[in-house]
Design a protein around this motif. Structure first.
Motif, PDB file in Angstrom:
ATOM      1  N   PHE A   3      30.778 -35.512 -19.778  1.00  0.00           N
ATOM      2  CA  PHE A   3      30.639 -36.621 -19.102  1.00  0.00           C
ATOM      3  C   PHE A   3      30.289 -37.900 -19.052  1.00  0.00           C
ATOM      4  O   PHE A   3      31.246 -39.160 -19.496  1.00  0.00           O
ATOM      5  CB  PHE A   3      29.317 -36.788 -17.486  1.00  0.00           C
ATOM      6  N   SER A   4      29.942 -37.222 -20.418  1.00  0.00           N
ATOM      7  CA  SER A   4      29.252 -39.171 -21.661  1.00  0.00           C
ATOM      8  C   SER A   4      30.360 -39.589 -21.824  1.00  0.00           C
ATOM      9  O   SER A   4      30.547 -40.823 -22.848  1.00  0.00           O
ATOM     10  CB  SER A   4      28.417 -38.688 -22.735  1.00  0.00           C
ATOM     11  N   LYS A   5      32.035 -39.808 -21.920  1.00  0.00           N
ATOM     12  CA  LYS A   5      33.174 -39.660 -22.921  1.00  0.00           C
ATOM     13  C   LYS A   5      34.175 -40.290 -21.923  1.00  0.00           C
ATOM     14  O   LYS A   5      35.007 -41.011 -22.075  1.00  0.00           O
ATOM     15  CB  LYS A   5      33.797 -38.231 -23.104  1.00  0.00           C
ATOM     16  N   LEU A   6      33.667 -40.104 -20.801  1.00  0.00           N
ATOM     17  CA  LEU A   6      34.241 -40.921 -19.159  1.00  0.00           C
ATOM     18  C   LEU A   6      34.161 -42.949 -20.028  1.00  0.00           C
ATOM     19  O   LEU A   6      33.323 -42.978 -20.595  1.00  0.00           O
ATOM     20  CB  LEU A   6      33.528 -41.247 -18.020  1.00  0.00           C
ATOM     21  N   PRO A   7      35.436 -43.097 -19.562  1.00  0.00           N
ATOM     22  CA  PRO A   7      35.151 -44.985 -20.050  1.00  0.00           C
ATOM     23  C   PRO A   7      35.132 -45.795 -19.525  1.00  0.00           C
ATOM     24  O   PRO A   7      34.549 -46.529 -20.309  1.00  0.00           O
ATOM     25  CB  PRO A   7      37.070 -44.875 -20.428  1.00  0.00           C
ATOM     26  N   GLN A   8      34.760 -45.300 -18.387  1.00  0.00           N
ATOM     27  CA  GLN A   8      34.441 -46.037 -17.033  1.00  0.00           C
ATOM     28  C   GLN A   8      32.367 -46.097 -16.982  1.00  0.00           C
ATOM     29  O   GLN A   8      31.558 -46.389 -16.248  1.00  0.00           O
ATOM     30  CB  GLN A   8      34.999 -45.770 -15.368  1.00  0.00           C
ATOM     31  N   ALA A  83      36.032 -48.048 -11.316  1.00  0.00           N
ATOM     32  CA  ALA A  83      34.929 -48.059 -10.751  1.00  0.00           C
ATOM     33  C   ALA A  83      33.446 -47.695 -11.782  1.00  0.00           C
ATOM     34  O   ALA A  83      33.552 -46.093 -12.469  1.00  0.00           O
ATOM     35  CB  ALA A  83      33.786 -47.852  -9.412  1.00  0.00           C
ATOM     36  N   MET A  84      33.010 -48.825 -12.138  1.00  0.00           N
ATOM     37  CA  MET A  84      31.864 -47.350 -12.568  1.00  0.00           C
ATOM     38  C   MET A  84      31.034 -47.380 -13.024  1.00  0.00           C
ATOM     39  O   MET A  84      30.249 -46.757 -11.617  1.00  0.00           O
ATOM     40  CB  MET A  84      31.051 -49.691 -13.496  1.00  0.00           C
ATOM     41  N   ILE A  85      30.804 -46.386 -14.212  1.00  0.00           N
ATOM     42  CA  ILE A  85      29.265 -45.314 -13.433  1.00  0.00           C
ATOM     43  C   ILE A  85      28.373 -45.558 -14.222  1.00  0.00           C
ATOM     44  O   ILE A  85      28.276 -45.669 -15.807  1.00  0.00           O
ATOM     45  CB  ILE A  85      30.218 -44.049 -13.673  1.00  0.00           C
ATOM     46  N   VAL A  86      27.409 -45.931 -13.488  1.00  0.00           N
ATOM     47  CA  VAL A  86      26.638 -46.251 -14.877  1.00  0.00           C
ATOM     48  C   VAL A  86      24.882 -45.195 -14.670  1.00  0.00           C
ATOM     49  O   VAL A  86      24.560 -43.754 -13.807  1.00  0.00           O
ATOM     50  CB  VAL A  86      25.154 -46.971 -13.524  1.00  0.00           C
ATOM     51  N   THR A 123      36.717 -46.323  -7.027  1.00  0.00           N
ATOM     52  CA  THR A 123      35.888 -45.289  -6.698  1.00  0.00           C
ATOM     53  C   THR A 123      36.352 -44.215  -6.776  1.00  0.00           C
ATOM     54  O   THR A 123      35.617 -43.369  -7.117  1.00  0.00           O
ATOM     55  CB  THR A 123      34.909 -46.603  -5.649  1.00  0.00           C
ATOM     56  N   LEU A 124      37.138 -44.190  -5.762  1.00  0.00           N
ATOM     57  CA  LEU A 124      37.613 -42.231  -5.568  1.00  0.00           C
ATOM     58  C   LEU A 124      38.054 -41.538  -7.400  1.00  0.00           C
ATOM     59  O   LEU A 124      37.503 -40.744  -6.906  1.00  0.00           O
ATOM     60  CB  LEU A 124      39.023 -41.747  -5.091  1.00  0.00           C
ATOM     61  N   ALA A 125      38.576 -42.735  -7.592  1.00  0.00           N
ATOM     62  CA  ALA A 125      38.302 -42.221  -9.566  1.00  0.00           C
ATOM     63  C   ALA A 125      37.532 -41.824 -10.161  1.00  0.00           C
ATOM     64  O   ALA A 125      37.347 -40.430 -10.770  1.00  0.00           O
ATOM     65  CB  ALA A 125      39.609 -42.516 -10.077  1.00  0.00           C
ATOM     66  N   SER A 126      36.825 -42.591  -9.712  1.00  0.00           N
ATOM     67  CA  SER A 126      35.212 -42.457  -9.984  1.00  0.00           C
ATOM     68  C   SER A 126      35.000 -41.238 -10.061  1.00  0.00           C
ATOM     69  O   SER A 126      33.791 -40.148 -10.797  1.00  0.00           O
ATOM     70  CB  SER A 126      34.456 -43.473 -10.855  1.00  0.00           C
ATOM     71  N   ALA A 128      35.652 -38.425  -8.750  1.00  0.00           N
ATOM     72  CA  ALA A 128      36.079 -37.293  -8.978  1.00  0.00           C
ATOM     73  C   ALA A 128      35.965 -36.879 -10.170  1.00  0.00           C
ATOM     74  O   ALA A 128      35.977 -35.754 -11.002  1.00  0.00           O
ATOM     75  CB  ALA A 128      37.910 -36.827  -8.213  1.00  0.00           C
ATOM     76  N   GLU A 129      36.163 -38.160 -10.821  1.00  0.00           N
ATOM     77  CA  GLU A 129      36.137 -37.053 -12.898  1.00  0.00           C
ATOM     78  C   GLU A 129      34.768 -37.483 -12.935  1.00  0.00           C
ATOM     79  O   GLU A 129      34.518 -35.917 -13.853  1.00  0.00           O
ATOM     80  CB  GLU A 129      36.705 -39.094 -13.735  1.00  0.00           C
ATOM     81  N   LEU A 130      33.683 -38.209 -12.584  1.00  0.00           N
ATOM     82  CA  LEU A 130      32.621 -37.392 -12.431  1.00  0.00           C
ATOM     83  C   LEU A 130      32.225 -35.468 -12.360  1.00  0.00           C
ATOM     84  O   LEU A 130      31.849 -35.307 -13.043  1.00  0.00           O
ATOM     85  CB  LEU A 130      31.800 -38.600 -12.237  1.00  0.00           C
ATOM     86  N   HIS A 131      32.278 -35.615 -11.387  1.00  0.00           N
ATOM     87  CA  HIS A 131      32.296 -34.449 -10.566  1.00  0.00           C
ATOM     88  C   HIS A 131      33.111 -33.665 -11.360  1.00  0.00           C
ATOM     89  O   HIS A 131      32.623 -32.444 -12.073  1.00  0.00           O
ATOM     90  CB  HIS A 131      32.585 -34.170  -8.810  1.00  0.00           C
ATOM     91  N   THR A 132      34.034 -33.442 -11.755  1.00  0.00           N
ATOM     92  CA  THR A 132      34.505 -32.574 -13.081  1.00  0.00           C
ATOM     93  C   THR A 132      34.239 -32.517 -14.109  1.00  0.00           C
ATOM     94  O   THR A 132      34.034 -31.715 -14.125  1.00  0.00           O
ATOM     95  CB  THR A 132      36.562 -33.150 -12.658  1.00  0.00           C
ATOM     96  N   ALA A 133      33.767 -33.857 -14.827  1.00  0.00           N
ATOM     97  CA  ALA A 133      32.643 -33.342 -15.824  1.00  0.00           C
ATOM     98  C   ALA A 133      31.227 -32.957 -15.299  1.00  0.00           C
ATOM     99  O   ALA A 133      30.937 -32.034 -16.037  1.00  0.00           O
ATOM    100  CB  ALA A 133      32.978 -34.630 -16.493  1.00  0.00           C
ATOM    101  N   LEU A 134      30.721 -32.975 -14.550  1.00  0.00           N
ATOM    102  CA  LEU A 134      29.831 -31.972 -13.870  1.00  0.00           C
ATOM    103  C   LEU A 134      29.495 -30.459 -14.321  1.00  0.00           C
ATOM    104  O   LEU A 134      29.239 -29.846 -14.628  1.00  0.00           O
ATOM    105  CB  LEU A 134      29.228 -32.763 -12.907  1.00  0.00           C
ATOM    106  N   VAL A 135      30.734 -30.024 -12.938  1.00  0.00           N
ATOM    107  CA  VAL A 135      31.475 -29.386 -13.500  1.00  0.00           C
ATOM    108  C   VAL A 135      31.440 -28.408 -14.523  1.00  0.00           C
ATOM    109  O   VAL A 135      30.989 -27.066 -15.734  1.00  0.00           O
ATOM    110  CB  VAL A 135      32.637 -28.961 -11.879  1.00  0.00           C
ATOM    111  N   LYS A 136      32.273 -29.039 -15.008  1.00  0.00           N
ATOM    112  CA  LYS A 136      33.000 -28.525 -16.734  1.00  0.00           C
ATOM    113  C   LYS A 136      31.685 -28.292 -17.804  1.00  0.00           C
ATOM    114  O   LYS A 136      31.625 -27.365 -18.396  1.00  0.00           O
ATOM    115  CB  LYS A 136      34.265 -29.622 -17.557  1.00  0.00           C
ATOM    116  N   ASN A 137      30.519 -29.138 -17.566  1.00  0.00           N
ATOM    117  CA  ASN A 137      30.149 -29.250 -18.773  1.00  0.00           C
ATOM    118  C   ASN A 137      28.440 -28.230 -17.864  1.00  0.00           C
ATOM    119  O   ASN A 137      27.414 -27.591 -18.181  1.00  0.00           O
ATOM    120  CB  ASN A 137      28.358 -30.470 -18.167  1.00  0.00           C
ATOM    121  N   GLY A 138      28.663 -27.533 -16.449  1.00  0.00           N
ATOM    122  CA  GLY A 138      28.371 -26.448 -16.042  1.00  0.00           C
ATOM    123  C   GLY A 138      26.667 -27.109 -15.411  1.00  0.00           C
ATOM    124  O   GLY A 138      25.492 -26.471 -14.861  1.00  0.00           O
TER     125      GLY A 138
END
Length: 193
Positions: A3-8, A83-86, A123-126, A128-138
């Motif tokens: 998740f820390s590598k997400l550009p947003q 959308a920015m993710i803080v 926003t939908l993309a952020s 989905a991408e955060l969720h995908t990253a968290l799942v991959k991170n367990g």
């Protein structure tokens, strides 16, 4: 962490208003919990304002969420507008966001009130991408809205189909429900607390 590598993603840990520190979790994160907030276009619908409210009004040590998705702050990324993710708190911090479930849940706030606001593609993309990253991170085993957590059934939150959002332009098509059977077998669910 993926998740820390997400550009947003913008790391604001230690930069938002606080009056103390959250303790460390003593349980594994099993739930990712998504609340919503004020209408997304309002001035107070961002991480800094939430931190101010959580510290000065609720008298919490700091902002209660680990991640805040800010629809009004759009970032151009190699994959398009997002959308920015803080990133507001370390994953291992026991932040206040969903009552007695804080110990085993991670707070992910999507700024906006989706009873009235439309949810845009950035926003939908952020989400989905955060969720995908968290799942991959367990990080976490299931996703819940605020109103699905113990003691929060009264809260009309969240008001968008977050499970469908996780497949935003994804490879999976949400499965259609099968017809209801004539006979049900009732079993007690295991509690994950």
């Amino acid at each position: 962490m993926i998740f820390s590598k997400l550009p947003q993603l913008v790391d604001m840990r230690g930069e938002l208003k606080s009056k103390g520190m959250y303790s460390k979790r003593t349980k594994t994160i099993t739930h990712r919990v998504s609340p919503f907030t004020y209408k997304k276009h309002l001035p107070g619908s961002d991480a800094a304002s939430f931190a101010d409210y959580h510290v000065n009004t609720l008298v919490w040590p700091g902002i209660g969420y680990t991640f805040i998705i800010e629809p009004k702050n759009v970032i151009n990324t190699p994959n398009g507008k997002r959308a920015m993710i803080v990133y507001a708190n370390d994953i291992d911090k026991l932040t206040y966001h969903v009552g007695n479930s804080n110990q085993f849940s991670l707070g992910i706030c999507v700024a906006g009130d989706y009873r009235y606001d439309d949810i845009d593609e950035a926003t939908l993309a952020s989400i989905a991408e955060l969720h995908t990253a968290l799942v991959k991170n367990g990080i976490g085993k299931c996703d819940k809205a605020h109103n699905e957590m113990p003691g929060y059934s009264w809260k009309a939150c969240c008001e968008y189909n977050y499970r469908e959002v996780f497949d935003w332009r994804g490879s999976k098509t949400p499965a259609k429900p099968s017809p209801a059977p004539d006979v049900y077998t009732i079993q007690e669910c295991k509690k994950s607390m």
